[in-house]
Scaffold this active site. Sequence first.
Site, short mmCIF file in Angstrom:
data_model
loop_
_atom_site.label_atom_id
_atom_site.label_comp_id
_atom_site.label_asym_id
_atom_site.label_seq_id
_atom_site.Cartn_x
_atom_site.Cartn_y
_atom_site.Cartn_z
N CYS A 17 74.39 14.39 113.58
CA CYS A 17 74.91 15.69 113.36
C CYS A 17 76.13 15.82 114.21
O CYS A 17 76.94 16.43 113.96
CB CYS A 17 73.75 16.80 114.10
SG CYS A 17 72.37 16.96 112.93
N CYS A 62 85.60 5.78 118.58
CA CYS A 62 85.08 6.84 117.78
C CYS A 62 84.81 7.92 118.79
O CYS A 62 85.61 8.22 119.82
CB CYS A 62 83.63 6.30 117.04
SG CYS A 62 82.55 5.87 118.38
#
Length: 407
Positions: free
Chosen positions: A215, A365
């Site tokens: 998520c 990231c």
Amino acid sequence: MFMVPTLRASTAQRSSDSPALPALVEPGPELSRTEIERYSRHLIIPEIGTEGQRRLKNARVLVIGAGGLGSPALLYLAAAGVGTIGIVDDDDVDLSNLQRQVIHSVADVGRSKLESARDSIAALNPLVNVRLHPLRLDSSNALEMFADYDLILDGADNFATRYLVNDAAALQGKPYVWGSILRFDGQVSVFWEKFGPSYRDLYPEPPAAGSVPSCAEGGVFGMLCAAVGSMMVIEAVKLITGVGRSLLGRLLIFDALGSSWREISISKDPDAVPVAGLVDYADFCGVPAAAAGTDTTDTISARGLAARLAARDRGEDGFELIDVREPGEFGIVRIPGSVLIPLAGIQTGSALPRIARDVPLVLHCKSGARSAQALASLQAAGYDDVVHLDGGILAWVRDVEPDKPVY
């Protein structure tokens, strides 16, 4: 994290109704006057009544995670009068949580999620006993913890924990309610190996590492948490009181964009090997060592990257900084001088023509997990001068550009 089931032929067929299950919990003590008034809307439902409410009062339910699914589940378990609620979580409340984790508020940002959830439950129903487990669930503690509860609600956001919950529950002979969400889609089911299928019957093998976004990577429609979390509590109350038809043997899939539910039947795999013990679930799910927090090689710190970027600007260093996140994340916050090449293209090889082989590479990231996967893929493809940012852009904002937003 959300995965679409790949069903065996026998599983894809609709089965008969779920088996009738006995009430999971014996009735507790008689209700007090306060409890009668508080739970009166339950008491006048014939299927619940006083006896069912006493079962709820006597129940011990463990909730894995006080996040998106745990938040509505904890509130509704407390409102329903579940006598003892345990919560497992080792995280703190972050501002980005408040879009969906309704058990927390602005005043709780920075606090332990456990303490925040406990206070919210106490404000809603002080009759509930709350047990806090400030740790990360793993193979060393799951069996002992599960032994103290009648039922588990699994709101975990990663596959390693889901398989751990399944196996520990099977070894303890305990039922559990499972939910999963991603973007606009939700799934919910009940697993109880003693009476029906388990999570391994639905998903015999975990997805390839990095193939299913979390998520935090893919986003989640905040209100979806309420739909799936409340359905999890509906199933929990039915199991505790022994009323209705449970979701054992059935998977509900909710499409929030289309406002539709559909159902898939699940059957036990007759060839499945019974769970004999707990394993290393990070290894089972193919989580890279760096993502699991056990390997610090091939990394660069945020301050180290800042120094190299400054040297690159002066013409004293040459390298390419590759952001392996998704475009939506890149639009929220980025490191100056980075180039967006999402992880999926690196893993499939489709993005390799865009990545030079004759210059050093620095990957990043959000937190370091996906960049570790990208690093492994590039090394396997023959790239030999590759490092990734330890802690990802979260570390960059913390240590280098604190005025930038995080998510």
